[in-house]
Design a protein around this motif. Structure first.
Motif, PDB file in Angstrom:
ATOM      1  N   HIS A 161     124.823  61.742 101.810  1.00 37.58           N
ATOM      2  CA  HIS A 161     126.179  62.127 102.220  1.00 37.58           C
ATOM      3  C   HIS A 161     126.690  63.293 101.372  1.00 37.58           C
ATOM      4  O   HIS A 161     127.452  64.139 101.865  1.00 37.58           O
ATOM      5  CB  HIS A 161     127.142  60.944 102.091  1.00 37.58           C
ATOM      6  CG  HIS A 161     126.809  59.816 103.010  1.00 37.58           C
ATOM      7  ND1 HIS A 161     127.459  58.594 102.975  1.00 37.58           N
ATOM      8  CD2 HIS A 161     125.878  59.706 103.993  1.00 37.58           C
ATOM      9  CE1 HIS A 161     126.955  57.787 103.896  1.00 37.58           C
ATOM     10  NE2 HIS A 161     125.990  58.430 104.521  1.00 37.58           N
ATOM     11  N   GLY A 162     126.287  63.334 100.108  1.00 36.43           N
ATOM     12  CA  GLY A 162     126.746  64.413  99.247  1.00 36.43           C
ATOM     13  C   GLY A 162     126.259  65.781  99.655  1.00 36.43           C
ATOM     14  O   GLY A 162     126.822  66.801  99.229  1.00 36.43           O
ATOM     15  N   LEU A 163     125.231  65.845 100.486  1.00 38.61           N
ATOM     16  CA  LEU A 163     124.704  67.130 100.946  1.00 38.61           C
ATOM     17  C   LEU A 163     125.548  67.736 102.052  1.00 38.61           C
ATOM     18  O   LEU A 163     125.480  68.947 102.291  1.00 38.61           O
ATOM     19  CB  LEU A 163     123.266  66.954 101.454  1.00 38.61           C
ATOM     20  CG  LEU A 163     122.240  66.412 100.462  1.00 38.61           C
ATOM     21  CD1 LEU A 163     120.914  66.163 101.171  1.00 38.61           C
ATOM     22  CD2 LEU A 163     122.058  67.381  99.310  1.00 38.61           C
ATOM     23  N   LEU A 164     126.341  66.909 102.744  1.00 33.49           N
ATOM     24  CA  LEU A 164     127.068  67.360 103.927  1.00 33.49           C
ATOM     25  C   LEU A 164     128.531  67.663 103.644  1.00 33.49           C
ATOM     26  O   LEU A 164     129.337  67.749 104.575  1.00 33.49           O
ATOM     27  CB  LEU A 164     126.963  66.297 105.025  1.00 33.49           C
ATOM     28  CG  LEU A 164     125.734  66.308 105.950  1.00 33.49           C
ATOM     29  CD1 LEU A 164     125.639  67.594 106.752  1.00 33.49           C
ATOM     30  CD2 LEU A 164     124.465  66.064 105.184  1.00 33.49           C
ATOM     31  N   THR A 165     128.909  67.794 102.386  1.00 30.00           N
ATOM     32  CA  THR A 165     130.282  68.141 102.033  1.00 30.00           C
ATOM     33  C   THR A 165     130.393  69.638 101.765  1.00 30.00           C
ATOM     34  O   THR A 165     129.386  70.327 101.553  1.00 30.00           O
ATOM     35  CB  THR A 165     130.744  67.365 100.789  1.00 30.00           C
ATOM     36  OG1 THR A 165     129.849  67.652  99.703  1.00 30.00           O
ATOM     37  CG2 THR A 165     130.724  65.863 101.058  1.00 30.00           C
ATOM     38  N   ALA A 166     131.625  70.138 101.776  1.00 27.91           N
ATOM     39  CA  ALA A 166     131.830  71.577 101.551  1.00 27.91           C
ATOM     40  C   ALA A 166     131.319  71.994 100.181  1.00 27.91           C
ATOM     41  O   ALA A 166     130.740  73.075 100.014  1.00 27.91           O
ATOM     42  CB  ALA A 166     133.320  71.914 101.698  1.00 27.91           C
ATOM     43  N   THR A 167     131.533  71.138  99.182  1.00 26.18           N
ATOM     44  CA  THR A 167     130.977  71.360  97.846  1.00 26.18           C
ATOM     45  C   THR A 167     129.980  70.242  97.580  1.00 26.18           C
ATOM     46  O   THR A 167     130.358  69.139  97.205  1.00 26.18           O
ATOM     47  CB  THR A 167     132.087  71.345  96.773  1.00 26.18           C
ATOM     48  OG1 THR A 167     133.077  72.321  97.104  1.00 26.18           O
ATOM     49  CG2 THR A 167     131.506  71.660  95.408  1.00 26.18           C
ATOM     50  N   PRO A 168     128.696  70.506  97.791  1.00 23.96           N
ATOM     51  CA  PRO A 168     127.698  69.436  97.663  1.00 23.96           C
ATOM     52  C   PRO A 168     127.681  68.848  96.251  1.00 23.96           C
ATOM     53  O   PRO A 168     127.903  69.535  95.257  1.00 23.96           O
ATOM     54  CB  PRO A 168     126.378  70.155  97.968  1.00 23.96           C
ATOM     55  CG  PRO A 168     126.762  71.359  98.761  1.00 23.96           C
ATOM     56  CD  PRO A 168     128.098  71.782  98.207  1.00 23.96           C
ATOM     57  N   PHE A 169     127.422  67.542  96.176  1.00 23.47           N
ATOM     58  CA  PHE A 169     127.263  66.876  94.879  1.00 23.47           C
ATOM     59  C   PHE A 169     125.965  66.074  94.921  1.00 23.47           C
ATOM     60  O   PHE A 169     125.614  65.473  95.935  1.00 23.47           O
ATOM     61  CB  PHE A 169     128.468  65.976  94.560  1.00 23.47           C
ATOM     62  CG  PHE A 169     128.816  64.977  95.621  1.00 23.47           C
ATOM     63  CD1 PHE A 169     128.317  63.682  95.576  1.00 23.47           C
ATOM     64  CD2 PHE A 169     129.660  65.324  96.667  1.00 23.47           C
ATOM     65  CE1 PHE A 169     128.649  62.753  96.549  1.00 23.47           C
ATOM     66  CE2 PHE A 169     129.988  64.394  97.646  1.00 23.47           C
ATOM     67  CZ  PHE A 169     129.486  63.110  97.582  1.00 23.47           C
ATOM     68  N   TYR A 170     125.252  66.105  93.807  1.00 23.94           N
ATOM     69  CA  TYR A 170     123.887  65.574  93.773  1.00 23.94           C
ATOM     70  C   TYR A 170     123.730  64.379  92.835  1.00 23.94           C
ATOM     71  O   TYR A 170     122.614  63.876  92.678  1.00 23.94           O
ATOM     72  CB  TYR A 170     122.916  66.684  93.348  1.00 23.94           C
ATOM     73  CG  TYR A 170     123.032  67.924  94.193  1.00 23.94           C
ATOM     74  CD1 TYR A 170     122.451  67.981  95.453  1.00 23.94           C
ATOM     75  CD2 TYR A 170     123.742  69.039  93.730  1.00 23.94           C
ATOM     76  CE1 TYR A 170     122.557  69.112  96.238  1.00 23.94           C
ATOM     77  CE2 TYR A 170     123.857  70.183  94.517  1.00 23.94           C
ATOM     78  CZ  TYR A 170     123.267  70.221  95.763  1.00 23.94           C
ATOM     79  OH  TYR A 170     123.381  71.341  96.541  1.00 23.94           O
TER      80      TYR A 170
END
Length: 296
Positions: free
Chosen positions: A254-263
């Motif tokens: 899910h973190g890949l599909l945000t405006a600011t990706p988080f890993y």
């Protein structure tokens, strides 16, 4: 003045040769056993059926969904008619419930227990292979099947969405518009992010296969445990325990599909899957090594 000559080294240059030869024989034995495990798997009807099912199920599901109202209560469900890239993401969320454990347990949960059921352990161990070589070969064969089946499912899901719905831009989880070329890469990355969980369930299936010696429990056990972990993960107030569950990393993409990706969840999930995999395989090997197989 007297000159003292330095004596050449008398160390035997071939002293390490026995170890090298033993290592080569060990690798050769594992490769041979791995080859025959793949041959045995390829001959199984359920293995062929699973691969075929992974290829044909996604387009069938897409065709069914095209004639129905989109499932708006699921992640990316309401977008499946608007972008073909939403389809594989919807399917990825669906298989996380119970398909993923079943995908690998059909082979990994049976690959050791079948030898107990058929009483063939003694026959295998008389073919110049050790328990360690057998364990490595069967584990690699189970992982190979899991990788092939998962890859077939991922490719079919992505191709079905693109070919049957289209290459429209995808809406991200924070409302941003993602171009088709970027969306394709993110969808592939999302499916790849769930693969370590599949490896973890493969190791869990192997452990149950070795410990229970029962093919049915080896196959059904990971599915039941996967569902239990998913239900437990949905309970509130167990933050630390939830992070340690094998099913939690399935949401890390899910973190890949945000405006600011988080890993962060991806890294944490990779560590959790690695820990589950290592622990299950160590316990499985110790159990196999300490068992009396002379009666099989």
């Amino acid at each position: 003045m007297t000159t003292t000559a330095t004596e050449p080294s008398t160390a035997n240059p071939d002293s390490s040769r026995p170890r090298r030869v033993a290592a080569k024989l060990q690798r050769a034995g594992t490769r041979t056993a791995y080859h025959w495990e793949l041959v045995k798997l390829a001959a199984l009807i359920r293995v062929r059926a699973m691969i075929i099912g992974c290829l044909i199920a996604p387009p069938i599901i897409v065709l069914i969904l095209r004639g129905q109202r989109p499932p708006a209560d699921t992640l990316y469900g309401k977008l499946i008619h608007l972008s073909g890239f939403a389809v594989p993401l919807l399917l990825l969320g669906f298989i996380s419930q119970w398909v993923l454990p079943l995908l690998t347990s059909l082979v990994a949960g049976d690959i050791f227990a079948s030898e107990d059921q058929q009483g063939t352990w003694k026959t295998i161990l008389t073919r110049s292979v050790s328990r360690a070589q057998i364990f490595r070969a069967k584990t690699l064969a189970a992982l190979t099947f899991a990788a092939v089946a998962y890859s077939a499912l991922a490719v079919s899901a992505i191709a079905s969405g693109v070919l049957l719905v289209g290459r429209q831009p995808l809406t991200g989880l924070t409302g941003q518009t993602i171009t088709p070329s970027t969306a394709l890469g993110l969808v592939i990355a999302a499916w790849a992010a769930a693969f370590p969980v599949l490896i973890g369930f493969t190791a869990l299936s192997i452990l149950l296969s070795v410990r229970t010696r029962n093919p049915a429990l080896g196959v059904v056990g990971p599915v039941v445990l996967g569902l239990a972990m998913s239900l437990l993960g949905s309970v509130g107030g167990i933050g630390l325990l939830r992070r340690l569950l094998l099913t939690t990393p399935l949401d890390a993409w899910h973190g890949l599909l945000t405006a600011t990706p988080f890993y962060g969840p991806l890294v944490q999930g990779l560590a959790v899957c690695a820990a589950w995999t290592a622990l299950c395989l160590v316990l499985a090997y110790r159990s196999l090594r300490n068992r009396d197989l002379t009666e099989g």
